[in-house]
Design a protein around this motif. Structure first.
Motif, PDB file in Angstrom:
ATOM      1  N   TYR A 231       0.823  -1.202   0.000  1.00  0.00           N
ATOM      2  CA  TYR A 231       0.000   0.000   0.000  1.00  0.00           C
ATOM      3  C   TYR A 231       0.861   1.256   0.000  1.00  0.00           C
ATOM      4  N   TYR A 232       0.257   2.313  -0.512  1.00  0.00           N
ATOM      5  CA  TYR A 232       0.910   3.620  -0.611  1.00  0.00           C
ATOM      6  C   TYR A 232      -0.053   4.659  -0.074  1.00  0.00           C
ATOM      7  N   ASN A 233       0.423   5.495   0.820  1.00  0.00           N
ATOM      8  CA  ASN A 233      -0.399   6.572   1.376  1.00  0.00           C
ATOM      9  C   ASN A 233       0.231   7.909   1.037  1.00  0.00           C
ATOM     10  N   LEU A 234      -0.566   8.778   0.427  1.00  0.00           N
ATOM     11  CA  LEU A 234      -0.141  10.123   0.053  1.00  0.00           C
ATOM     12  C   LEU A 234       1.145  10.115  -0.759  1.00  0.00           C
ATOM     13  N   LYS A 235       1.164   9.315  -1.822  1.00  0.00           N
ATOM     14  CA  LYS A 235       2.314   9.233  -2.723  1.00  0.00           C
ATOM     15  C   LYS A 235       1.888   9.679  -4.114  1.00  0.00           C
ATOM     16  N   ALA A 236       2.796  10.351  -4.797  1.00  0.00           N
ATOM     17  CA  ALA A 236       2.542  10.763  -6.178  1.00  0.00           C
ATOM     18  C   ALA A 236       2.477   9.513  -7.056  1.00  0.00           C
ATOM     19  N   PRO A 237       1.570   9.473  -8.039  1.00  0.00           N
ATOM     20  CA  PRO A 237       1.433   8.271  -8.866  1.00  0.00           C
ATOM     21  C   PRO A 237       2.714   7.885  -9.599  1.00  0.00           C
ATOM     22  N   GLU A 238       3.515   8.878 -10.011  1.00  0.00           N
ATOM     23  CA  GLU A 238       4.761   8.538 -10.706  1.00  0.00           C
ATOM     24  C   GLU A 238       5.760   7.862  -9.764  1.00  0.00           C
ATOM     25  N   LYS A 239       5.717   8.214  -8.478  1.00  0.00           N
ATOM     26  CA  LYS A 239       6.591   7.569  -7.492  1.00  0.00           C
ATOM     27  C   LYS A 239       6.112   6.147  -7.191  1.00  0.00           C
ATOM     28  N   ILE A 240       4.792   5.956  -7.207  1.00  0.00           N
ATOM     29  CA  ILE A 240       4.248   4.613  -7.018  1.00  0.00           C
ATOM     30  C   ILE A 240       4.655   3.728  -8.198  1.00  0.00           C
ATOM     31  N   ALA A 241       4.520   4.257  -9.426  1.00  0.00           N
ATOM     32  CA  ALA A 241       4.904   3.495 -10.618  1.00  0.00           C
ATOM     33  C   ALA A 241       6.388   3.134 -10.573  1.00  0.00           C
ATOM     34  N   GLU A 242       7.216   4.091 -10.177  1.00  0.00           N
ATOM     35  CA  GLU A 242       8.652   3.825 -10.077  1.00  0.00           C
ATOM     36  C   GLU A 242       8.922   2.721  -9.060  1.00  0.00           C
ATOM     37  N   ASP A 243       8.267   2.784  -7.909  1.00  0.00           N
ATOM     38  CA  ASP A 243       8.478   1.779  -6.884  1.00  0.00           C
ATOM     39  C   ASP A 243       8.009   0.395  -7.356  1.00  0.00           C
ATOM     40  N   LEU A 244       6.842   0.327  -8.011  1.00  0.00           N
ATOM     41  CA  LEU A 244       6.360  -0.956  -8.533  1.00  0.00           C
ATOM     42  C   LEU A 244       7.350  -1.535  -9.540  1.00  0.00           C
ATOM     43  N   PHE A 245       7.847  -0.673 -10.433  1.00  0.00           N
ATOM     44  CA  PHE A 245       8.823  -1.116 -11.419  1.00  0.00           C
ATOM     45  C   PHE A 245      10.082  -1.654 -10.750  1.00  0.00           C
ATOM     46  N   LEU A 246      10.595  -0.927  -9.776  1.00  0.00           N
ATOM     47  CA  LEU A 246      11.823  -1.338  -9.109  1.00  0.00           C
ATOM     48  C   LEU A 246      11.622  -2.592  -8.257  1.00  0.00           C
ATOM     49  N   ARG A 247      10.419  -2.773  -7.722  1.00  0.00           N
ATOM     50  CA  ARG A 247      10.128  -4.002  -6.984  1.00  0.00           C
ATOM     51  C   ARG A 247      10.179  -5.210  -7.908  1.00  0.00           C
ATOM     52  N   THR A 248       9.600  -5.073  -9.087  1.00  0.00           N
ATOM     53  CA  THR A 248       9.635  -6.207 -10.014  1.00  0.00           C
ATOM     54  C   THR A 248      11.057  -6.464 -10.490  1.00  0.00           C
ATOM     55  N   LYS A 249      11.856  -5.421 -10.614  1.00  0.00           N
ATOM     56  CA  LYS A 249      13.248  -5.584 -11.021  1.00  0.00           C
ATOM     57  C   LYS A 249      14.041  -6.329  -9.941  1.00  0.00           C
TER      58      LYS A 249
ATOM     59  N   GLN B 200       7.896  11.759 -15.915  1.00  0.00           N
ATOM     60  CA  GLN B 200       7.211  13.043 -15.899  1.00  0.00           C
ATOM     61  C   GLN B 200       6.445  13.198 -14.587  1.00  0.00           C
ATOM     62  N   ALA B 201       6.597  14.338 -13.950  1.00  0.00           N
ATOM     63  CA  ALA B 201       5.890  14.607 -12.697  1.00  0.00           C
ATOM     64  C   ALA B 201       4.397  14.758 -12.969  1.00  0.00           C
ATOM     65  N   ASN B 202       3.605  14.388 -12.009  1.00  0.00           N
ATOM     66  CA  ASN B 202       2.160  14.533 -12.078  1.00  0.00           C
ATOM     67  C   ASN B 202       1.832  16.023 -12.180  1.00  0.00           C
ATOM     68  N   PRO B 203       1.243  16.483 -13.292  1.00  0.00           N
ATOM     69  CA  PRO B 203       1.001  17.918 -13.462  1.00  0.00           C
ATOM     70  C   PRO B 203      -0.024  18.494 -12.491  1.00  0.00           C
ATOM     71  N   TYR B 204      -0.830  17.648 -11.873  1.00  0.00           N
ATOM     72  CA  TYR B 204      -1.870  18.136 -10.969  1.00  0.00           C
ATOM     73  C   TYR B 204      -1.444  18.101  -9.506  1.00  0.00           C
ATOM     74  N   GLY B 205      -0.291  17.485  -9.221  1.00  0.00           N
ATOM     75  CA  GLY B 205       0.203  17.429  -7.855  1.00  0.00           C
ATOM     76  C   GLY B 205      -0.632  16.575  -6.923  1.00  0.00           C
ATOM     77  N   LEU B 206      -1.455  15.694  -7.487  1.00  0.00           N
ATOM     78  CA  LEU B 206      -2.309  14.853  -6.655  1.00  0.00           C
ATOM     79  C   LEU B 206      -1.505  13.745  -5.999  1.00  0.00           C
ATOM     80  N   LEU B 207      -1.859  13.424  -4.772  1.00  0.00           N
ATOM     81  CA  LEU B 207      -1.242  12.319  -4.055  1.00  0.00           C
ATOM     82  C   LEU B 207      -2.277  11.219  -3.899  1.00  0.00           C
ATOM     83  N   TRP B 208      -1.842   9.999  -4.024  1.00  0.00           N
ATOM     84  CA  TRP B 208      -2.760   8.861  -4.027  1.00  0.00           C
ATOM     85  C   TRP B 208      -2.630   8.035  -2.755  1.00  0.00           C
ATOM     86  N   ASN B 209      -3.750   7.442  -2.378  1.00  0.00           N
ATOM     87  CA  ASN B 209      -3.800   6.372  -1.404  1.00  0.00           C
ATOM     88  C   ASN B 209      -4.295   5.160  -2.178  1.00  0.00           C
TER      89      ASN B 209
END
Length: 134
Positions: free
Chosen positions: A76-94, A107-116
């Motif tokens: 799980y991810y709390n208050l994380k930018a989607p691009e950081k979540i994608a990076e972490d998922l990619f690196l976990r599979t690696k 590319q940074a999330n242009p809206y600055g939204l953080l995801w749970n």
């Protein structure tokens, strides 16, 4: 598995893993049979194994075992930018499936939204990353 780069007029047109390749060039046609996919399709064949610690700048260093962002059955991810979540998922599979792929420019999330969000054990990595892009 091999990796290949295909160029036309000195410009890169395609790169990805080769799954199978015939061992010789056909004498009558001068061709070989190749089965390959693009790099993202490689991620579509990878699954999330929870408990693997992420590598990204906002996550702990590598290791295996339950962490503050995972349990034995979910990541799980709390208050994380989607691009950081994608990076972490990619690196976990690696970590679980070493490959020649690396994280490029994200590319940074242009809206600055953080995801749970959370992902179940054995979630398809490619599908999870696609969901973050929507």
């Amino acid at each position: 598995m091999y990796r290949e780069f295909c160029y036309r007029n000195k410009q890169l047109k395609w790169s990805g893993p080769i799954w199978t390749m015939s061992p010789a060039i056909a004498a009558d046609s001068g061709t070989i049979q190749v089965s390959c996919v693009g790099w993202f399709q490689y991620l579509m064949r990878r699954i999330l194994k929870t408990g693997t610690v992420g590598f990204g700048a906002n996550f702990p260093t590598k290791g295996v075992g339950p962490t503050q962002t995972s349990t034995a059955s979910e990541q799980y991810y709390n208050l994380k930018a989607p691009e950081k979540i994608a990076e972490d998922l990619f690196l976990r599979t690696k970590y679980d499936y070493p490959s020649m792929m690396t994280v490029g420019v994200i590319q940074a999330n242009p809206y600055g939204l953080l995801w749970n969000t959370k992902y179940a054990q054995f979630q398809n990595i490619g599908t999870a990353i696609q969901g973050l892009a929507n």
